[in-house]
Design a protein around this motif. Structure first.
Motif, PDB file in Angstrom:
ATOM      1  N   ALA A 138     -16.157-101.786 -34.644  1.00 53.08           N
ATOM      2  CA  ALA A 138     -15.146-101.913 -33.583  1.00 53.08           C
ATOM      3  C   ALA A 138     -14.117-100.807 -33.714  1.00 53.08           C
ATOM      4  N   LEU A 139     -13.600-100.370 -32.570  1.00 55.88           N
ATOM      5  CA  LEU A 139     -12.536 -99.380 -32.506  1.00 55.88           C
ATOM      6  C   LEU A 139     -11.352 -99.975 -31.764  1.00 55.88           C
ATOM      7  N   ALA A 140     -10.149 -99.611 -32.172  1.00 59.04           N
ATOM      8  CA  ALA A 140      -8.939-100.083 -31.500  1.00 59.04           C
ATOM      9  C   ALA A 140      -7.796 -99.106 -31.785  1.00 59.04           C
ATOM     10  N   SER A 141      -6.669 -99.366 -31.146  1.00 55.93           N
ATOM     11  CA  SER A 141      -5.515 -98.481 -31.329  1.00 55.93           C
ATOM     12  C   SER A 141      -4.792 -98.740 -32.649  1.00 55.93           C
ATOM     13  N   ASP A 142      -5.030 -99.913 -33.262  1.00 52.33           N
ATOM     14  CA  ASP A 142      -4.458-100.202 -34.575  1.00 52.33           C
ATOM     15  C   ASP A 142      -5.480-100.974 -35.389  1.00 52.33           C
ATOM     16  N   MET A 143      -5.331-100.956 -36.708  1.00 49.89           N
ATOM     17  CA  MET A 143      -6.360-101.496 -37.584  1.00 49.89           C
ATOM     18  C   MET A 143      -6.508-103.005 -37.472  1.00 49.89           C
TER      19      MET A 143
ATOM     20  N   PRO B 207     -17.895 -96.804 -20.898  1.00 52.54           N
ATOM     21  CA  PRO B 207     -17.448 -95.688 -21.740  1.00 52.54           C
ATOM     22  C   PRO B 207     -17.331 -96.130 -23.199  1.00 52.54           C
ATOM     23  N   MET B 208     -17.872 -95.344 -24.096  1.00 49.45           N
ATOM     24  CA  MET B 208     -17.817 -95.651 -25.525  1.00 49.45           C
ATOM     25  C   MET B 208     -18.051 -94.388 -26.322  1.00 49.45           C
TER      26      MET B 208
ATOM     27  N   ALA C  84     -22.159 -96.659 -29.302  1.00 52.05           N
ATOM     28  CA  ALA C  84     -23.452 -96.706 -28.626  1.00 52.05           C
ATOM     29  C   ALA C  84     -24.587 -96.914 -29.622  1.00 52.05           C
ATOM     30  N   ALA C  85     -24.489 -96.261 -30.791  1.00 47.50           N
ATOM     31  CA  ALA C  85     -25.524 -96.415 -31.814  1.00 47.50           C
ATOM     32  C   ALA C  85     -25.577 -97.846 -32.331  1.00 47.50           C
ATOM     33  N   PHE C  86     -24.422 -98.461 -32.541  1.00 44.83           N
ATOM     34  CA  PHE C  86     -24.400 -99.840 -33.018  1.00 44.83           C
ATOM     35  C   PHE C  86     -24.983-100.785 -31.971  1.00 44.83           C
ATOM     36  N   ASP C  87     -24.635-100.569 -30.689  1.00 40.49           N
ATOM     37  CA  ASP C  87     -25.183-101.415 -29.629  1.00 40.49           C
ATOM     38  C   ASP C  87     -26.693-101.230 -29.509  1.00 40.49           C
ATOM     39  N   MET C  88     -27.170 -99.978 -29.607  1.00 37.69           N
ATOM     40  CA  MET C  88     -28.598 -99.715 -29.533  1.00 37.69           C
ATOM     41  C   MET C  88     -29.334-100.403 -30.679  1.00 37.69           C
TER      42      MET C  88
ATOM     43  N   PHE D 267     -25.340 -94.031 -22.221  1.00 38.69           N
ATOM     44  CA  PHE D 267     -23.958 -94.501 -22.139  1.00 38.69           C
ATOM     45  C   PHE D 267     -23.081 -93.392 -21.573  1.00 38.69           C
ATOM     46  N   THR D 268     -21.848 -93.739 -21.226  1.00 32.82           N
ATOM     47  CA  THR D 268     -20.863 -92.754 -20.807  1.00 32.82           C
ATOM     48  C   THR D 268     -20.005 -92.391 -22.005  1.00 32.82           C
ATOM     49  N   ASP D 269     -19.978 -91.117 -22.359  1.00 33.69           N
ATOM     50  CA  ASP D 269     -19.210 -90.670 -23.507  1.00 33.69           C
ATOM     51  C   ASP D 269     -17.724 -90.848 -23.227  1.00 33.69           C
ATOM     52  N   LEU D 270     -17.038 -91.532 -24.129  1.00 36.34           N
ATOM     53  CA  LEU D 270     -15.621 -91.834 -23.947  1.00 36.34           C
ATOM     54  C   LEU D 270     -14.781 -90.571 -23.870  1.00 36.34           C
ATOM     55  N   GLN D 271     -15.168 -89.540 -24.602  1.00 37.74           N
ATOM     56  CA  GLN D 271     -14.349 -88.333 -24.672  1.00 37.74           C
ATOM     57  C   GLN D 271     -14.569 -87.394 -23.485  1.00 37.74           C
ATOM     58  N   THR D 272     -15.808 -87.308 -22.985  1.00 37.43           N
ATOM     59  CA  THR D 272     -16.114 -86.365 -21.915  1.00 37.43           C
ATOM     60  C   THR D 272     -16.201 -87.016 -20.540  1.00 37.43           C
ATOM     61  N   GLY D 273     -16.445 -88.343 -20.507  1.00 39.26           N
ATOM     62  CA  GLY D 273     -16.662 -89.010 -19.233  1.00 39.26           C
ATOM     63  C   GLY D 273     -18.018 -88.715 -18.634  1.00 39.26           C
ATOM     64  N   ARG D 274     -18.910 -88.101 -19.398  1.00 43.23           N
ATOM     65  CA  ARG D 274     -20.239 -87.729 -18.925  1.00 43.23           C
ATOM     66  C   ARG D 274     -21.307 -88.595 -19.585  1.00 43.23           C
ATOM     67  N   GLU D 275     -22.487 -88.664 -18.937  1.00 40.10           N
ATOM     68  CA  GLU D 275     -23.580 -89.437 -19.519  1.00 40.10           C
ATOM     69  C   GLU D 275     -24.097 -88.757 -20.795  1.00 40.10           C
TER      70      GLU D 275
END
Length: 275
Positions: free
Chosen positions: A92-97, A166-167, A172-176, A186-194
């Motif tokens: 999991a990722l978040a803005s704080d631990m 977006p992730m 994406a690897a964990f979900d796969m 998936f849509t790359d969170l940083q680029t907004g591209r597939e």
């Protein structure tokens, strides 16, 4: 040498372990993670472990804070549980631990529940089928990944369009991995591209898409950029490669899509919903 967490550190990585009953929860820290967050993560993972219906042989948590606080969702929490020899993982990722650990707990608990459900189904239905009989839960016999249809007989028989969440490549690897897929669009969170993530053949993960610099702590390696191909060109490239799928860009829309070989020997095509 000690870190600001007060825990022993080797090469900038902090590792500690503590027992909760018979279960020892090992915690590895990367970056500026508070002692309170370490204790919080250890207690949450130990709590989830108590829900498993099989013995939990070990638990490992990795807490990472990106060095650049401007990075969105810079706190990452990962966990793995060894449930009677089966490794269950969550991320999991978040803005704080603390928020990341809360998300981690929910995902890990879901994975434990799914594992228990599969185990119960397997014990209930496992058996040896006779003749052409097949029962849910039977162990599959060894077979080819797809029907050996000749390339000239293949057609695109399935077209699917999805709204992609977006992730990051790690998410994406964990979900796969959780879904058991060969690849994951998936849509790359940083680029907004597939982009697409897949196994690299050596036990790890790789991603293909627009090339961007990611944190050095990412679990996913970057592969080559995607080619721009028409559908007939993609079909020819897939047949020549012998691979199970091909990620490429549509020459008209510049959107990423995946052409893959189905179990019946025909093709399927996955595209992202328009935006």
């Amino acid at each position: 040498m000690t870190s600001r967490t007060g825990l022993p550190t080797v090469g900038g990585v902090v590792t500690s372990s503590s027992g909760s009953g018979a279960l020892s929860v090992e915690v590895t820290v990367r970056g500026d993670v508070s002692p309170g967050a370490v204790d919080y993560a250890r207690s949450k993972v130990a709590h989830v472990a108590r829900y498993a219906h099989e013995p939990v042989l070990g638990a490992h948590v990795v807490l990472t804070v990106a060095p650049d606080p401007a990075v969105e969702r810079h706190a990452r929490a990962e966990a793995s549980l060894d449930v009677n020899g089966t490794l269950l993982r969550a991320h999991a990722l978040a803005s704080d631990m603390l928020s990341a650990v809360d998300l981690l707990e929910a995902r890990l608990q879901r994975n434990v529940a799914q594992h228990d459900d599969r185990a119960r189904t397997r014990h209930r239905w496992i058996g040896v089928a006779t003749g052409h009989e097949w029962r849910h839960g039977d162990l599959p016999s060894r077979r080819e990944d797809h029907y050996p249809r000749r390339p000239e007989e293949r057609e695109v028989v399935r077209r699917k369009t999805f709204a992609l969440e977006p992730m990051t490549p790690d998410e994406a690897a964990f979900d796969m991995d959780l879904l058991g897929h060969t690849f994951y669009l998936f849509t790359d969170l940083q680029t907004g591209r597939e982009a697409v993530v897949f196994r690299d053949g050596e036990g790890g993960f790789a991603t293909q898409g627009e090339q961007v610099p990611y944190s050095a702590t990412t679990l996913v390696e970057t592969a080559a950029s995607a080619p721009t191909l028409t559908e007939p060109e993609a079909i020819d490239r897939l047949n020549l490669s012998g691979e199970p799928f091909l990620f490429h860009l549509d020459p008209d829309t510049r959107r990423g899509r995946v052409l893959y070989l189905r179990y019946d020997g025909h093709y399927g095509l996955i595209t992202a919903a328009g935006r």
